[in-house]
Design an enzyme around this catalytic site. Structure first.
Site, short mmCIF file in Angstrom:
data_model
loop_
_atom_site.label_atom_id
_atom_site.label_comp_id
_atom_site.label_asym_id
_atom_site.label_seq_id
_atom_site.Cartn_x
_atom_site.Cartn_y
_atom_site.Cartn_z
N GLY A 1 0.81 -1.22 0.00
CA GLY A 1 0.00 0.00 0.00
C GLY A 1 0.84 1.26 0.00
O GLY A 1 0.50 2.24 -0.65
N GLU B 1 -7.49 13.76 2.44
CA GLU B 1 -7.77 12.62 3.33
C GLU B 1 -7.02 12.80 4.65
O GLU B 1 -7.56 12.58 5.74
CB GLU B 1 -7.34 11.31 2.65
CG GLU B 1 -7.53 10.10 3.56
CD GLU B 1 -7.19 8.77 2.90
OE1 GLU B 1 -6.78 8.76 1.72
OE2 GLU B 1 -7.36 7.72 3.57
N GLN C 1 -4.24 14.79 42.48
CA GLN C 1 -3.43 15.61 41.58
C GLN C 1 -2.95 14.83 40.35
O GLN C 1 -2.93 15.36 39.23
CB GLN C 1 -2.22 16.18 42.35
CG GLN C 1 -1.49 17.23 41.57
CD GLN C 1 -0.24 17.70 42.29
OE1 GLN C 1 0.55 16.89 42.77
NE2 GLN C 1 -0.07 18.99 42.39
N GLY D 1 -4.37 5.96 5.09
CA GLY D 1 -4.11 7.29 4.52
C GLY D 1 -2.63 7.62 4.47
O GLY D 1 -2.25 8.78 4.30
N GLY D 2 -1.78 6.59 4.62
CA GLY D 2 -0.33 6.80 4.65
C GLY D 2 0.17 6.56 6.06
O GLY D 2 -0.32 7.19 7.01
N GLU E 1 5.41 6.23 9.21
CA GLU E 1 6.77 6.25 8.64
C GLU E 1 6.77 6.95 7.29
O GLU E 1 7.66 7.77 6.98
CB GLU E 1 7.30 4.82 8.48
CG GLU E 1 7.53 4.05 9.78
CD GLU E 1 6.26 3.45 10.38
OE1 GLU E 1 5.17 3.60 9.77
OE2 GLU E 1 6.33 2.85 11.46
C1 LIG Z 1 -9.05 -0.48 8.36
C2 LIG Z 1 -8.31 -0.04 7.13
C3 LIG Z 1 -8.99 0.66 6.15
C4 LIG Z 1 -8.34 1.02 4.97
N1 LIG Z 1 -9.06 1.63 3.97
C5 LIG Z 1 -8.48 1.80 2.76
C6 LIG Z 1 -9.25 2.26 1.63
O1 LIG Z 1 -10.44 2.60 1.76
N2 LIG Z 1 -8.66 2.33 0.42
C7 LIG Z 1 -7.35 1.99 0.24
O2 LIG Z 1 -6.88 2.06 -0.89
N3 LIG Z 1 -6.59 1.56 1.27
C8 LIG Z 1 -7.12 1.44 2.52
N4 LIG Z 1 -6.37 1.00 3.57
C9 LIG Z 1 -5.00 0.62 3.34
C10 LIG Z 1 -3.94 1.54 3.93
O3 LIG Z 1 -3.90 2.76 3.25
C11 LIG Z 1 -2.60 0.78 3.87
O4 LIG Z 1 -2.69 -0.29 4.80
C12 LIG Z 1 -1.40 1.64 4.15
O5 LIG Z 1 -1.19 2.56 3.12
C13 LIG Z 1 -0.12 0.80 4.35
O6 LIG Z 1 0.05 -0.11 3.31
P1 LIG Z 1 0.35 -1.65 3.65
O7 LIG Z 1 -0.65 -2.11 4.62
O8 LIG Z 1 0.47 -2.38 2.38
O9 LIG Z 1 1.75 -1.64 4.40
P2 LIG Z 1 3.21 -1.68 3.70
O10 LIG Z 1 3.27 -0.66 2.64
O11 LIG Z 1 3.51 -3.08 3.36
O12 LIG Z 1 4.11 -1.23 4.92
C14 LIG Z 1 4.33 -2.09 6.04
C15 LIG Z 1 5.13 -1.33 7.10
O13 LIG Z 1 6.39 -0.95 6.55
C16 LIG Z 1 6.57 0.44 6.66
N5 LIG Z 1 7.28 0.94 5.47
C17 LIG Z 1 6.97 0.73 4.17
N6 LIG Z 1 7.83 1.36 3.39
C18 LIG Z 1 8.71 2.01 4.20
C19 LIG Z 1 9.83 2.86 3.99
N7 LIG Z 1 10.20 3.23 2.76
N8 LIG Z 1 10.49 3.33 5.07
C20 LIG Z 1 10.10 3.00 6.31
N9 LIG Z 1 9.04 2.21 6.58
C21 LIG Z 1 8.35 1.73 5.53
C22 LIG Z 1 5.17 1.03 6.73
O14 LIG Z 1 5.18 2.30 7.35
C23 LIG Z 1 4.47 -0.02 7.55
O15 LIG Z 1 4.74 0.20 8.91
C24 LIG Z 1 -6.98 0.71 4.80
C25 LIG Z 1 -6.29 0.05 5.81
C26 LIG Z 1 -6.92 -0.32 6.96
C27 LIG Z 1 -6.16 -1.07 8.02
#
Ligand SMILES: Cc1cc2nc3c(=O)[nH]c(=O)nc-3n(C[C@H](O)[C@H](O)[C@H](O)COP(=O)(O)OP(=O)(O)OC[C@H]3O[C@@H](n4cnc5c(N)ncnc54)[C@H](O)[C@@H]3O)c2cc1C
Length: 386
Positions: free
Chosen positions: A135, A246, A283, A370-371, A374
């Site tokens: 994501g 967002e 307190q 929403g990002g 990190e």
């Molecule tokens: C309840 C829920 C609702 C959501 N709703 C939507 C939605 O409506 N539409 C939609 O499109 N998405 C949605 N999302 C998805 C959400 O936007 C993603 O989960 C998020 O962007 C992170 O992507 P990922 O889960 O693939 O994690 P990854 O990208 O796999 O990252 C995993 C971890 O690694 C860290 N990481 C990744 N790259 C780096 C880097 N370069 N440096 C340091 N750390 C890094 C991340 O910060 C994270 O901690 C939703 C997620 C949840 C949990």
């Protein structure tokens, strides 16, 4: 729509009052029951639409009411403070991450087809960007949309999609240039939820229990080419711009949820007695409440400042960096207040049915959706040139 400062103050107070009344009477009393049911009634969309809440910030011609951020953010904050349900907020307003792209980039007839029924509470809209493969790294998404005559044919998967089980419309990020590996091949397209080849699976999660979250599969999903939003290959820029709105909304919501924790904790601290006096007379407890309020005040002031810059048309790298870091600041404020709130409530704070318990579970998603925290820092560092 332009306001004098006086008019803006008055409109903001009025709107926040309306929203608070709606949230107190029509969301808060049902939040626990809807969490248990795993959804809230569809008719809530109509109620929110009747009050003009779904259309806030959209053009009048599409059934909305134009409103600056300075008006929308306090309304959003009030909804989250008094409704105290992240699940309801996430799904009831999932259109706010899906429709701005249709309004900004869609052909006029597509805007007229998609937007008004959603703002009227008759249809539900969702945004599909995240994929099982990742994501954060949006430029690597793999779902393809292949041109075939007058249509696009979509194949791929999306995951964690808010309102994904119920949505009637999806704004979808796809790769239209299969040969391109990066951001350049990404486009945006709207997909009707009833298109053959689209299947949905419900996902169970830690919080936001009344919000439906789905895994979507697209197997040869065919949509008319007119549903493409903007030019082929121009989707990445649209997605990045959309994230700013967002993230501001998430920050405003986080401040509201932090306030909800403070409200419940203060009320509890006034009525519960230990060692012969109300909790609030100790307190240590009083200072925890002050620490909560201090963080809320600071974050809310920053939120107002960033919203004012948005209303002034600022899209500078510095403003983008502030949006990213404000989202982190607001999330940390919410985390702090949820943790302190549960602690002040003691054992009761660990029980289902209290606001602090719900928000303590719900805050984690704000550090991810929403990002992630990190990625927000990475983006801010890049914008600030560190
Ligand atoms: C309840 C829920 C609702 C959501 N709703 C939507 C939605 O409506 N539409 C939609 O499109 N998405 C949605 N999302 C998805 C959400 O936007 C993603 O989960 C998020 O962007 C992170 O992507 P990922 O889960 O693939 O994690 P990854 O990208 O796999 O990252 C995993 C971890 O690694 C860290 N990481 C990744 N790259 C780096 C880097 N370069 N440096 C340091 N750390 C890094 C991340 O910060 C994270 O901690 C939703 C997620 C949840 C949990």
């Amino acid at each position: 729509m332009s306001f004098t400062p006086e008019e803006l103050r008055e409109a903001t107070t009025q709107l926040a009052d309306t929203v608070a009344r709606f949230a107190r009477s029509e969301i808060a009393p049902h939040a626990t029951e809807w969490d248990q049911a795993g959804e809230f009634p569809r008719q809530l969309y109509r109620r929110a639409a009747d009050l003009g809440l779904l259309g806030l910030g959209y053009p009048e011609a599409l059934g909305g009411t134009p409103a600056p951020y300075a008006l929308r953010m306090p309304a959003w904050r009030a909804l989250c403070r008094h409704g105290a349900s992240g699940g309801v907020q996430a799904s009831l307003f999932s259109h706010n991450i899906a429709l701005p792209l249709v309004v900004a980039l869609g052909a006029p007839e597509v805007q007229r087809e998609v937007v008004p029924p959603v703002l009227a509470g008759e249809k539900i809209a969702a945004l599909g960007i995240t994929e099982p493969g990742g994501g954060s790294d949006v430029a690597q998404l793999k779902t393809t949309a292949r041109r075939d005559g007058g249509d696009y044919v979509i194949d791929g998967e999306k995951i964690f999609i808010t309102s994904g089980m119920r949505a009637d419309w999806f704004t979808l990020a796809v790769r239209t240039d299969a040969a391109s590996k990066g951001a350049g091949g990404i486009s945006l397209i709207v997909v009707p939820g009833d298109t053959p080849g689209l299947s949905r699976t419900r996902l169970d999660k830690m919080g936001w229990l009344s919000s439906d979250t789905a895994h979507l599969r697209f197997d040869g999903v065919r949509v008319p080419a007119r549903y493409l939003l903007g030019a082929e290959g121009a989707g990445f820029k649209g997605i990045m711009g959309n994230f700013n709105g967002e993230r501001l909304g998430l920050a405003a919501g986080a401040v509201g949820f932090a306030e909800a924790c403070l409200d419940e904790a203060l009320s509890w601290a006034r009525q519960r007695s230990t060692f012969g006096q109300p909790l609030v007379a100790h307190q240590v407890i009083r200072h925890k409440l002050v620490d909560m309020r201090q963080r809320i005040c600071a974050t809310a002031a920053w939120l107002d400042a960033v919203a004012a810059r948005a209303d002034a048309g600022d899209t500078s790298p510095d403003w983008v960096a502030e949006v990213c870091t404000l989202k982190n600041q607001a999330t940390q404020t919410m985390q702090f207040c949820a943790d302190a709130g549960v602690q002040i409530l003691g054992g009761m704070g660990y029980m289902r049915g209290t606001v602090c318990e719900r928000i303590y579970r719900e805050v984690k998603v704000i550090t991810i959706g929403g990002g992630t925290e990190e990625i927000m820092k990475e983006l801010a560092a890049r914008q600030w040139g560190f």
